[in-house]
Scaffold this motif. Sequence first.
Motif, mmCIF file in Angstrom:
data_model
loop_
_atom_site.group_PDB
_atom_site.id
_atom_site.type_symbol
_atom_site.label_atom_id
_atom_site.label_comp_id
_atom_site.label_asym_id
_atom_site.label_seq_id
_atom_site.Cartn_x
_atom_site.Cartn_y
_atom_site.Cartn_z
ATOM 1 N N GLY A 1 0.775 -0.926 -0.060
ATOM 2 C CA GLY A 1 -0.041 -0.085 -0.007
ATOM 3 C C GLY A 1 0.844 1.321 -0.198
ATOM 4 O O GLY A 1 0.536 2.321 -0.535
ATOM 5 N N ARG B 1 2.769 1.692 -3.316
ATOM 6 C CA ARG B 1 1.720 1.391 -4.499
ATOM 7 C C ARG B 1 2.217 0.514 -5.202
ATOM 8 O O ARG B 1 2.330 0.621 -6.657
ATOM 9 N N ARG C 1 -6.034 4.427 6.900
ATOM 10 C CA ARG C 1 -6.518 5.482 6.319
ATOM 11 C C ARG C 1 -5.460 6.379 5.339
ATOM 12 O O ARG C 1 -5.723 6.924 4.329
ATOM 13 N N ASP D 1 -4.802 4.480 2.172
ATOM 14 C CA ASP D 1 -6.026 4.685 1.287
ATOM 15 C C ASP D 1 -5.812 6.036 0.643
ATOM 16 O O ASP D 1 -5.844 6.358 -0.652
ATOM 17 N N ALA D 2 -5.332 7.137 1.454
ATOM 18 C CA ALA D 2 -5.199 8.436 0.608
ATOM 19 C C ALA D 2 -4.169 8.469 -0.149
ATOM 20 O O ALA D 2 -4.355 9.053 -1.289
ATOM 21 N N LEU D 3 -3.151 7.520 -0.132
ATOM 22 C CA LEU D 3 -1.940 7.570 -1.140
ATOM 23 C C LEU D 3 -2.505 6.798 -2.273
ATOM 24 O O LEU D 3 -1.681 7.016 -3.387
ATOM 25 N N THR D 4 -3.658 6.451 -2.281
ATOM 26 C CA THR D 4 -4.142 5.735 -3.508
ATOM 27 C C THR D 4 -4.093 7.195 -4.768
ATOM 28 O O THR D 4 -4.083 6.770 -5.770
ATOM 29 N N LEU D 5 -4.285 8.493 -4.139
ATOM 30 C CA LEU D 5 -4.346 9.576 -4.955
ATOM 31 C C LEU D 5 -2.932 9.924 -5.224
ATOM 32 O O LEU D 5 -2.753 11.206 -5.580
ATOM 33 N N GLY D 6 -1.792 9.256 -4.832
ATOM 34 C CA GLY D 6 -0.449 9.786 -4.986
ATOM 35 C C GLY D 6 -0.256 10.606 -3.776
ATOM 36 O O GLY D 6 -0.717 10.929 -2.855
ATOM 37 N N GLU D 7 1.064 11.054 -3.712
ATOM 38 C CA GLU D 7 1.778 11.743 -2.441
ATOM 39 C C GLU D 7 1.302 13.245 -2.285
ATOM 40 O O GLU D 7 0.758 13.426 -1.149
ATOM 41 N N ASN D 8 0.930 13.639 -3.464
ATOM 42 C CA ASN D 8 0.267 15.162 -3.206
ATOM 43 C C ASN D 8 -0.923 15.062 -2.799
ATOM 44 O O ASN D 8 -1.501 16.016 -2.181
ATOM 45 N N GLY D 9 -1.977 14.081 -3.431
ATOM 46 C CA GLY D 9 -3.255 13.987 -3.090
ATOM 47 C C GLY D 9 -3.265 13.747 -1.676
ATOM 48 O O GLY D 9 -4.194 14.147 -0.876
ATOM 49 N N LYS E 1 -1.225 14.231 0.981
ATOM 50 C CA LYS E 1 -0.813 15.426 1.468
ATOM 51 C C LYS E 1 -1.947 16.527 1.769
ATOM 52 O O LYS E 1 -2.354 17.026 2.619
ATOM 53 N N LEU F 1 -5.039 15.911 1.456
ATOM 54 C CA LEU F 1 -5.945 15.321 2.165
ATOM 55 C C LEU F 1 -5.572 15.415 3.805
ATOM 56 O O LEU F 1 -6.408 15.239 4.816
ATOM 57 N N GLN G 1 -8.958 -1.950 -1.950
ATOM 58 C CA GLN G 1 -8.532 -0.509 -1.059
ATOM 59 C C GLN G 1 -7.517 -1.261 0.171
ATOM 60 O O GLN G 1 -7.766 -2.111 0.744
#
Lengths: 258, 321
Positions: free
Chosen positions: B71, B74, B201, B204-212, B214, B216, B263
């Motif tokens: 996870g 990725r 959690r 899960d947020a890292l599903t959007l990449g590092e900037n995504g 951060k 969040l 997920q």
Amino acid sequence: MNLNVQNLGFAHGNAPTLEGVSATFEAGKFSVILGPNGAGKSTLLACLAGLRKPNSGTAKLGDEDITAMPATKRAKRIGLLPQGAETHWAITSEALVALGRIPHARGGGASADDRRAIAAAMHATATDGFAHRPITQLSGGERARVLLARVLAGEPEWILADEPLANLDPGYQLDILDLLRQQARDGQGVVAVLHDLHHAVRFADHVVLLHQGSVFAQGTVDDVITAQNLATVYGIDALLSKDEEGATQLLIKGKMRS
Amino acid sequence: MTARFMTGVLLLLTLAAFLLSLMAGKVWIWPMSWAANNADGWIFLELRLPRALLGLCIGAVLGLSGAVLQGYLRNPLADPTVLGVSASAALGGVLAIFMGINLVPFGLFGCAMIGAVASILLLLAIGRGGGPIGFILGGMVLSTLAGALTAFVISIAPNPFAASEIINWLMGALTDRLMEDVLTALPFMAIGALMLLTTGRALDALTLGENGAKSLGVDLFRLQWLIVLGVGLSVGASVAVSGVVGFVGLIVPHLIRSFYGEQPSRILLPSALGGAILTLTADSLVRLIPGPGEMRLGIAMAVLGAPFFLLLLLRYRKGAA
């Protein structure tokens, strides 16, 4: 509440530098950041999103310093659609949109508020039709809308979008631009980094034109996107005119000959 | 099939695998003899019980570590073995035995955990920016290097006894471990596992990449240390007590994903259960293979895991092309 930077300076590693950038973005307007590659557009957006800490100057949301805000609180108020439409794992569209609720999470499962916000975001972006499809099976345009729905689901006061149209077909690009403009019409703050000058001319209420790390011009489309500015900043020969409805039309003729 | 139902099934399977591990062997020991005051009772208490507990714990932390590393990076090919974390923990342990630090309380554990933590930090430093395959290549470099250094230490061991002690420990097995060893390893694994279980959690947020992630509000610095220390403690302690048992963290999350979806947060606990089931079952089976002595669990898992890795690599490449 406006988003503003004062005399902002940034230098770090290989990222484009910023120097003495001052700009104000107002809620209810579709603001667009323009500038050639390496001008510092994404860096400015990252400073506004609180992802990068300026070396000098300030980035503020209203009166509050963005870099000093607790990360979760900041995330609730400022939503970012990052560059590159990056996603990993074959999770469903709905699960991806639900990630937007992470700043609001209090442990345990989804609250009634979470479910309402997710449903509203998916409805607004017309993505509810494929809520249960894995994102890996979506077309580029569908995926872009799901990613935007993820930002909307967090119900931020500000939406910052870094090149949200990259790799999309023209029709899909207009879908995203329409959605962003709609958010601005509804009173939200919207700032997008765009590459296509035509899009800026057609959609922007406010334009900030960056050149070599500084603000070259800012204001309305007619103030900023002038033949002379485009010649200096992009080195292109462009023709601007008004059509019969009074809308600005842009025609790019070619590179400037020196 | 709902996730809750699947988790119920996994819990039952874990219990079944644990009971099998308590009973199976050259001598089968049925529950009525567990408390008996004879040879069977002794085998149960002194041999089977520590072994089954160990299988349960190292299986769980290895499965969990694999799920968390996949996870975080990725990358579906990440796993403590593939990334060289196990080999580096083993190098730490070998150095401890070589220098006699293993005679100090917690010496072997400390060195193995330091080896594991150091390897993950190194990996993050060299793999960053190399894309999905960067970490795997970095892990192979680390693995090879740790293996070479381990072989070097064995070759300069002062006496054949030390060398054979090291080799014996390295090969990975749950045999002949004392309850004492198990109880020493347990707290480290438990703390490591708890740290890893809190990362759901953020993963899960890292599903959007590092900037995504951060944007969040996820604190990536904190996440990195939770993972470095969590994996370091769990894998370090498990290698210290049972040598290198590889590929559990690679195989298990993949099987779990086909039931729970992809997920990251949803596969953490199930991967821990799946790891325990796989390890306990494999460890019971190696005891039942007829012939003199028994096959090492570490070897059995490598025989199982290497082709699995290849299969995944081929599938992954096909998907990427």
